[in-house]
Motif scaffolding. Sequence first.
Motif, PDB file in Angstrom:
ATOM      1  N   GLY A 467       1.208  -4.953  -1.478  1.00 50.44           N
ATOM      2  CA  GLY A 467       1.178  -3.532  -1.826  1.00 50.44           C
ATOM      3  C   GLY A 467       0.046  -3.239  -2.794  1.00 50.44           C
ATOM      4  O   GLY A 467      -0.669  -2.248  -2.665  1.00 50.44           O
ATOM      5  N   PHE A 468      -0.125  -4.144  -3.756  1.00 44.41           N
ATOM      6  CA  PHE A 468      -1.185  -3.958  -4.732  1.00 44.41           C
ATOM      7  C   PHE A 468      -2.563  -3.926  -4.057  1.00 44.41           C
ATOM      8  O   PHE A 468      -3.382  -3.050  -4.326  1.00 44.41           O
ATOM      9  CB  PHE A 468      -1.128  -5.071  -5.785  1.00 44.41           C
ATOM     10  N   CYS A 469      -2.804  -4.907  -3.147  1.00 42.17           N
ATOM     11  CA  CYS A 469      -4.108  -4.957  -2.468  1.00 42.17           C
ATOM     12  C   CYS A 469      -4.331  -3.687  -1.653  1.00 42.17           C
ATOM     13  O   CYS A 469      -5.416  -3.092  -1.682  1.00 42.17           O
ATOM     14  CB  CYS A 469      -4.190  -6.170  -1.547  1.00 42.17           C
ATOM     15  N   LEU A 470      -3.276  -3.243  -0.939  1.00 38.94           N
ATOM     16  CA  LEU A 470      -3.405  -2.038  -0.123  1.00 38.94           C
ATOM     17  C   LEU A 470      -3.656  -0.814  -0.988  1.00 38.94           C
ATOM     18  O   LEU A 470      -4.415   0.086  -0.633  1.00 38.94           O
ATOM     19  CB  LEU A 470      -2.139  -1.819   0.708  1.00 38.94           C
ATOM     20  N   GLY A 506       0.203   1.422   0.431  1.00 37.91           N
ATOM     21  CA  GLY A 506       0.323   0.379  -0.589  1.00 37.91           C
ATOM     22  C   GLY A 506       1.393   0.714  -1.618  1.00 37.91           C
ATOM     23  O   GLY A 506       2.191  -0.150  -2.006  1.00 37.91           O
ATOM     24  N   VAL A 507       1.432   1.982  -2.042  1.00 36.37           N
ATOM     25  CA  VAL A 507       2.437   2.377  -3.033  1.00 36.37           C
ATOM     26  C   VAL A 507       3.841   2.182  -2.459  1.00 36.37           C
ATOM     27  O   VAL A 507       4.751   1.700  -3.147  1.00 36.37           O
ATOM     28  CB  VAL A 507       2.220   3.849  -3.461  1.00 36.37           C
ATOM     29  N   VAL A 508       4.012   2.507  -1.169  1.00 34.90           N
ATOM     30  CA  VAL A 508       5.323   2.326  -0.547  1.00 34.90           C
ATOM     31  C   VAL A 508       5.714   0.843  -0.559  1.00 34.90           C
ATOM     32  O   VAL A 508       6.855   0.479  -0.880  1.00 34.90           O
ATOM     33  CB  VAL A 508       5.307   2.864   0.903  1.00 34.90           C
ATOM     34  N   VAL A 509       4.732  -0.037  -0.263  1.00 31.91           N
ATOM     35  CA  VAL A 509       5.033  -1.468  -0.249  1.00 31.91           C
ATOM     36  C   VAL A 509       5.384  -1.952  -1.663  1.00 31.91           C
ATOM     37  O   VAL A 509       6.311  -2.755  -1.846  1.00 31.91           O
ATOM     38  CB  VAL A 509       3.843  -2.263   0.332  1.00 31.91           C
ATOM     39  N   ILE A 510       4.668  -1.424  -2.677  1.00 27.26           N
ATOM     40  CA  ILE A 510       5.006  -1.794  -4.057  1.00 27.26           C
ATOM     41  C   ILE A 510       6.435  -1.363  -4.383  1.00 27.26           C
ATOM     42  O   ILE A 510       7.207  -2.101  -4.997  1.00 27.26           O
ATOM     43  CB  ILE A 510       4.010  -1.160  -5.054  1.00 27.26           C
ATOM     44  N   PHE A 511       6.794  -0.157  -3.913  1.00 21.89           N
ATOM     45  CA  PHE A 511       8.166   0.323  -4.110  1.00 21.89           C
ATOM     46  C   PHE A 511       9.174  -0.643  -3.514  1.00 21.89           C
ATOM     47  O   PHE A 511      10.213  -0.928  -4.104  1.00 21.89           O
ATOM     48  CB  PHE A 511       8.346   1.706  -3.473  1.00 21.89           C
TER      49      PHE A 511
END
Lengths: 656, 195
Positions: A467-470, A506-511
Amino acid sequence: MIQSDLFGKLTLSAFKHNAIEMGASISMVLMVIAAVTFLTYKKLWKWLFTEWLCSLDPKKIGVMYLFVAGLMLLKGLIDAAMLRAQQVLSVGDSYGYLSEGHFQQIFTAHGTLMIFFVGMGIIFTLFNLVVPLQIGARDVAFPFLNAVSFWLFFAGFLLLNTSLMIGEFSEAGWVGYSPLTESKYNPGVGVDYWIWSIQIAGIGSLLSGVNFFVTIIRMRCPGMTFMKMPIFVWTVLATTVLILFAFPILTVTLGLLSFDRMFDTHFFTTGSGGNPMMYVNLFWAWGHPEVYILILPAFGIFSEVVPVFSQKKLFGYTSMVWAIAAITVLSFIVWLHHFFTMGASPNVNAFFGAMTMLIAIPTGVKIFNWLFTMLRGRIRLTTPMLWFLGFVGTFTIGGMSGVLLSIAPFDFQAHNSLFLVAHFHNVIIGGVVFGFFAGFTYWFPKFTGFKLNETLGVYAFWCWLIGFCLAFFPLYILGLMGATRRLSHYDAGLGWQPYFIIAAVGVVVIFAGFGFQVLQILYSIKDRKNNLDTSGDPWNGRTLEWSIASPPPLYNFAIEPNVDSIDAFYEMKQKGDLNKHPHYEDIHMPKDSPVGFLVGALMFTFGFAIIWQIIWLVLISFIATVALVIKHLCYDDTEYTITASELEKTESKRNT
Amino acid sequence: MTTDHLKHETENYNKTVFGFWVYLMTDCLLFGTLFVTYFVLQHSTFGGPSGKEIFSLPFILTETVVLLLSSFTCGISGISVNHHDKGRVIGLYLITFLLGATFVGMELYEFTELVKEGYSWKRSAFLSSYFTLVATHGFHVSMGLIWIAVMIFQIYFKGLTWIVHKRLTCLRLFWHFLDVVWIFIFTFVYLMGAS
């Protein structure tokens, strides 16, 4: 007339918001109501008050810091998601779902709370939890002051969140540059909320700095000379030095800005001889050391985690200490790199650019030390180690983009662009946040008595990393394409939208990663019988905190440990030198007190009153605070004694 | 009193005094920042008066002597504490209090006169920084006065116990520190500003 005497600037219109803001404040009110109902239903009020609010035990204060930081991390993530959603939608003819002003409030809140309440919150969590245990102490130097620090931090946190419901928050960015923050351009209460929430929390941080500096200098157990301290303690010592030097500058800067707003002084105004650039200089004279205040403890965590999970002692202890010292000194002579575009002479810019590049050297030393520690070690690839490996990759990239930005001509191109935003998220998420997660997983069993679930931890790690990379690599590209930070709308023809969409994904994946972490904690609590840590030393640890029970007793160490090497506990285990027939002595512990909590409550009232200019309440709450502190400080009998025989009883119960 | 207890009290005393030193150093940085602001802004008079026009050196010299005297009485009270001479300690602190109060009074008088003449902190950046620097010192002295008053009561009612002794040491450090800051204000703001 009477109304303004009674309520200052506060009127009913302060409670009126648009639909989205109302949604946020209603959900906050619902959360508070849910918490109150739960506490009342379970009859937990007395427990909350005596066990937590009055507690002077750094282990409990640490947990309370963690609670605040966790809540704020969630809010900060929601803010980030809202910003990215707006940037995905607001292209060309479409103007997104947020009003301009609301968008500005959100990015200001995001920055402010991530630095002051998440960043500072997690470092104080670990200061409180880990430092006394690692130096073999029973408490911090000034337990009451420690509670006051926490409650000031809490008062600042409450003020910031109050702005959601009553009034508005600052729209001027987390750095609050003047003259934009002067009353001429920002007459509302938003900037005042920003000033007072971080002013009050900042004074708490300053007092914590004094406290932990004295704790480390004066309360180490016998035999623990400076060069035998665990590296984490070294980083905390360096951090407290930074706090002692940097936070007074912040206090003054915010103070002067508030004088400009309240008393019509001319420090940072554009007219009457004021100097707005002085604000920027003063702000970053605090702000750059602040960056290292956040990252140094993370370096300390990795210096604990890597040797334990490589089952080898840390490579290059002495060079590590000198690298920390070098970073501490250098961090004070680089502040100007935050505004090369101010127009200082090329020589000045060159000096600050060179100093900035110099910091890469001690940081590189550290990275190599950790890697050499892993070399030929017997590595156990647990989640803390995964966080470390994730950190090495992301932080190195972030560091290199930092070196790029330290070149003034390049900085002129990338200044205030998303390239910069990508850079500092790269080092702060990759460094501070990953570091904290490593430390959280590593020390979790020490304070709860059971380990966290590994599988869910691994899921969380991969979500965060991917998520961070995205979320941030597209920002580098966008920055080079010319996208500025804090941008709420752009033309469709620029071709930026696909990158913003990737960043939003990416933010969604971090979530999802954050969700896995919440799940991990809940599942681990439910499943704790299978992960119990009965030995107090679940990882085959090397430092003193692992020599005592998990969770530690109130007094930490029944017998003061005696240390003669760097990895003290590891050496004791090797020699079989664990004290089997202890001789107990009386222990003096501080009595709990509600005064710290009351000081926090009064300072919250003071902050609220001064924001809304309710003069009578400002005076009352200030005088009450002074009176309360005087009353408490006149009190002589602040300690109680645990006698040797009581100690023997509790300890033998544990050992059988 | 057992040796264990004595050791605990000595440790406590040393820790508190050291901690107070550290606090004073942060306060020193706070003043340092205010001095820096003053140096940057001292020539930004914006058509208003400069230091030369508004500072009255004889008045400030009297103020300085009053504060230095208070520091002297505060300092020698430390000797009386070591001699356990309760009455003399209280007497010396009373004198210190009166001198400190005189100092604050004189400063307030100076400020009111300036404001009356139309030279308030709103007039120019120079005056903003001047008032803020000097008033921050004055605020510290006022807090010190409250502290002295509280300590006089403590000495009277509790006697010179080790814990009162500890607090008096911190108080003396604080009072001398404010003196040092004033020396800097006297030199850099008044003497150099008036020349």
